[in-house]
Write a protein that holds these residues in place. Structure first.
Motif, PDB file in Angstrom:
ATOM      1  N   PHE A   1      27.175  30.931  -6.064  1.00 37.99           N
ATOM      2  CA  PHE A   1      27.868  30.838  -4.776  1.00 37.99           C
ATOM      3  C   PHE A   1      29.383  31.029  -4.920  1.00 37.99           C
ATOM      4  O   PHE A   1      30.009  31.723  -4.138  1.00 37.99           O
ATOM      5  N   GLY A   2      29.944  30.405  -5.932  1.00 37.49           N
ATOM      6  CA  GLY A   2      31.394  30.468  -6.120  1.00 37.49           C
ATOM      7  C   GLY A   2      31.888  31.842  -6.553  1.00 37.49           C
ATOM      8  O   GLY A   2      33.093  32.096  -6.574  1.00 37.49           O
TER       9      GLY A   2
ATOM     10  N   ARG B   1      31.103  34.627  -5.034  1.00 37.51           N
ATOM     11  CA  ARG B   1      31.053  35.554  -3.904  1.00 37.51           C
ATOM     12  C   ARG B   1      32.324  36.390  -3.780  1.00 37.51           C
ATOM     13  O   ARG B   1      32.285  37.561  -3.447  1.00 37.51           O
ATOM     14  N   ARG B   2      33.479  35.750  -4.028  1.00 36.24           N
ATOM     15  CA  ARG B   2      34.757  36.444  -3.867  1.00 36.24           C
ATOM     16  C   ARG B   2      35.246  37.059  -5.166  1.00 36.24           C
ATOM     17  O   ARG B   2      36.356  37.570  -5.251  1.00 36.24           O
TER      18      ARG B   2
ATOM     19  N   ALA C   1      30.898  23.928  -0.416  1.00 35.51           N
ATOM     20  CA  ALA C   1      31.198  25.343  -0.187  1.00 35.51           C
ATOM     21  C   ALA C   1      32.705  25.581  -0.214  1.00 35.51           C
ATOM     22  O   ALA C   1      33.181  26.552  -0.813  1.00 35.51           O
TER      23      ALA C   1
ATOM     24  N   LEU D   1      33.971  25.477  -3.658  1.00 32.19           N
ATOM     25  CA  LEU D   1      33.625  26.656  -4.444  1.00 32.19           C
ATOM     26  C   LEU D   1      34.384  27.895  -3.961  1.00 32.19           C
ATOM     27  O   LEU D   1      34.051  29.018  -4.327  1.00 32.19           O
ATOM     28  N   GLY D   2      35.395  27.695  -3.100  1.00 31.95           N
ATOM     29  CA  GLY D   2      36.293  28.792  -2.782  1.00 31.95           C
ATOM     30  C   GLY D   2      36.184  29.371  -1.389  1.00 31.95           C
ATOM     31  O   GLY D   2      36.942  30.264  -1.032  1.00 31.95           O
ATOM     32  N   GLU D   3      35.254  28.883  -0.576  1.00 34.12           N
ATOM     33  CA  GLU D   3      35.105  29.442   0.773  1.00 34.12           C
ATOM     34  C   GLU D   3      36.104  28.781   1.734  1.00 34.12           C
ATOM     35  O   GLU D   3      36.496  27.634   1.538  1.00 34.12           O
TER      36      GLU D   3
END
Lengths: 376, 270
Positions: free
Chosen positions: A114-115, A117-118, B164, B167-169
């Motif tokens: 998930f982390g 993604r970017r 979330a 984790l960077g969002e």
């Protein structure tokens, strides 16, 4: 009259370069003063624990480092940079939540990745990173599983892999083992410790379990009511607690009233109720020494019951067995010393051929003045 | 549950018969080959259903009702998402009072709501159309939407959203990637319930629909003509069947949502 000044509760600074620096951190929730001036440095690569009873502010402190709570006063520095106003998603920290917070609608793989993604890396590289992270926590081959079908221990591992895949400077763990049963918890404690040595990332663990903190940490900050009562290595914390409160929270400590007298030339004498007079060393008084009334503490294993036929050794007091708790490898006795109101807890190893005393028996107790800790 | 149990059981059965028997009469007379709504039944026919297909005014009413119900469902659910999120995630001054005001139409007599809306709309000179009915329906559907969505937000572990972000969002992408998929069953449930309420709502529609009658208003207007009654029975049968179907779908999604979020079912509308 102060004979020896009190030691600094913040103790010795970390061995290496500090990765987290807390400078007079205060946190208010309305009228409630949750953090009352927290100052300490946490070293790079250290396994650091925040230990305290519930409501002491340890989780709040962890969340201020993570960026979920802003500080009301003071500064938080991560890697030398003041992170005031920096949101959680821009901080080089990652968190393992108490509930693990595994995304239930995603697979294990999607959770762990998930982390990323970017992350601009190509898809194949990211997949390899996810596989490596899963292997690190011993979950290879679980990637395609639905997250909600995992057991507690597996969720814990997914949460770890998901947080570590971003290679944070600091990993924050909020009571990560409290939901596991005893056996699994003990296994995860040693695995976490191993993992921390392997990846070399700073771990900050929040726990209310003193045994867990002692087993896992390089250094422990004991917190009560929003302040750090003592910051020390597990051994120092156990052997040289600064205050009665810390001594009481870490393991079992017997307290006896005592009178302190200065004999001059750095010599300190204590007159302990039921045991008598003894000279002690300055290092046995971590909380400082003042002449007058105080108390001394003994750990259960520093007192010894002398069985029939054993010769007196060191200093001996007489008492009556009040309580017997049998643990298999150990027996814990409650012994009421003559002239002392409260029974003392004494732990004895159940050696072969050694019998277990019964309630009401008279017994001799050997004690060593070098093992006591003085609180004024 | 010995002794008095059978008495209570009989009472419960009678109660349910009293409640649902009239609805069971709908399909019975809808398929009965007589314009008179009375026993004995005379024969089987699908004539009344055929008659429905050849009534343009009815089609217009169905169209109005569908436009109103769909718009109401979407608007009430959107408002419900904002309100439920605010109610479950944030603390702000006057929260209890504000939420109380939003939920008030749930207990307010609909006739009062309808009359006051009519007075206000006429005073400020708004023409009565389907749009005014949508406004009234959003008012009464939003509390139901909030009730359903509240439970969706409450069964969503807050640390999922925090994880979330951690984790960077951003907050926005977290809402899209985590919150929205996990409350989606609640959203569908809310859409269906609002749709159903709006579709068969009469009082507000009667007062505010002007020259664009909704289906219930049309049905009511047809009751003046005894010969139209069997056709209304047929229409009623279709509506009952559709309502039950919609509620069942809504409940299915609600339960699925709870299961997906790993929560425990604390009871719902069905």
């Amino acid at each position: 009259m102060t004979l020896i000044p009190e030691k600094d509760p913040a103790g010795t600074p970390p061995a290496g370069r500090p990765i987290i620096e807390l400078r007079g951190v205060h946190k208010y929730y309305g009228d409630y003063h949750a953090l009352r001036g927290i100052s300490c440095d946490i070293g790079a690569g250290e396994f650091f624990s925040l230990l305290g009873p519930s409501g002491c502010g340890k989780t709040t402190l962890l969340r201020t480092i993570a960026g979920f709570e802003d500080v009301s006063e003071g500064e938080v520095l991560i890697d030398g940079r003041n992170v005031d106003g920096v949101p959680a998603n821009k901080r080089p920290t990652n968190m393992v939540f108490q509930s693990y917070a595994i995304f239930p609608h995603l697979t294990v793989e999607e959770n762990v990745g998930f982390g990323l993604r970017r992350d601009p890396r190509p898809r194949a590289e990211k997949a390899a990173a996810v596989a490596a992270a899963l292997e690190m926590v011993g979950l290879s081959g679980f990637g395609k599983r639905a997250a909600h079908a995992l057991s507690g221990g597996q969720r814990q591992r997914v949460a770890l892999a998901r947080a570590l895949i971003l290679k944070p400077k600091v990993l924050l763990l909020d009571e990560p083992l409290s939901a596991l049963d005893k056996k699994l918890r003990e296994q995860m404690q040693s695995e976490l410790r191993k993992l921390q040595r392997q990846v070399g990332i700073t771990f900050i663990l929040v726990t209310h379990d003193q045994e867990e903190a002692l087993i896992m940490s390089d250094r422990i900050a004991v917190m009560f009511e929003g302040v750090i009562a003592q910051l020390a290595s597990p051994q120092d914390l156990y052997r040289r607690p600064l205050t009665r409160q810390v001594a009481d929270f870490i393991g079992v400590m017997n307290f006896l009233p005592a009178t302190v007298a200065d004999e001059g030339g750095g010599q300190i004498a204590v007159d302990v109720a039921g045991l008598g007079r003894a000279r002690i060393a300055a290092e046995q008084c971590p909380g400082g020494v003042r002449a007058g009334a105080g108390s001394v503490g003994f750990r259960p294993e520093t007192l010894t019951i002398l069985f029939e036929g054993e010769a007196d050794r060191g200093r001996v007091a007489l008492g009556t067995v009040d309580e017997v708790t049998y643990y298999g490898d150990m027996t814990y006795y409650g012994v009421r010393l003559d002239g002392v109101g409260e029974p003392l807890t004494i732990s004895m190893r159940n050696l072969i051929g050694r019998r277990v005393l019964e309630r009401g028996e008279r017994t001799r107790v050997a004690w060593d003045p070098g093992a006591l800790v003085l609180f004024c | 549950m010995r002794g008095g149990g059978s008495g209570f059981r009989a009472y419960a059965v009678l109660y349910l018969i009293f409640l649902y028997a009239p609805i069971l009469l709908l399909p019975l007379f809808a398929f009965n080959d007589s314009t008179i709504i009375a026993f004995p039944l005379t024969g089987f026919t699908t004539r009344w259903f055929e008659e429905l297909t050849t009534t343009p005014a009815l089609h217009q009413a169905v169209r109005n009702s569908l436009i109103i119900a769909v718009s109401t469902a979407i608007l009430a659910t959107c408002l419900g998402i904002f309100a439920a999120r605010a109610a479950t995630r944030y603390a702000f001054p006057g929260k209890a009072g504000i939420i109380g005001f939003i939920m008030l139409p749930l207990v307010l007599p609909e006739i009062i709501v309808a009359v006051s809306l009519l007075v206000v709309l006429l005073q400020i000179g708004v023409k009565l159309t389907s749009f005014t009915v949508i406004m009234g329906h959003v008012l009464i559907c939003t509390p139901y939407a909030i009730a359903v969505l509240n439970s969706a937000f409450l069964s969503l572990d807050r640390s999922l959203e925090e994880a979330a972000v951690d984790l960077g969002e951003t907050r926005l992408s977290t809402f899209r990637l985590i919150t929205l998929p996990l409350i989606m069953p609640g959203i569908i449930s809310s859409l269906l319930i609002s749709f159903t309420i709006s579709l068969d709502e009469f009082i507000i529609a009667f007062f505010l629909s002007g020259t664009e009658p909704t289906l219930p208003v049309y049905i009511w207007s047809q009751l003046r003509f005894p010969t139209k009654l069997p056709a209304i029975m047929a229409l009623g049968t279709i509506l009952v069947a559709l309502s039950i179907l919609l509620l069942m779908i809504a409940e299915y999604f609600r339960r699925q949502g709870i299961r997906r979020a790993g929560g425990k079912d604390s009871g719902g509308f069905l």
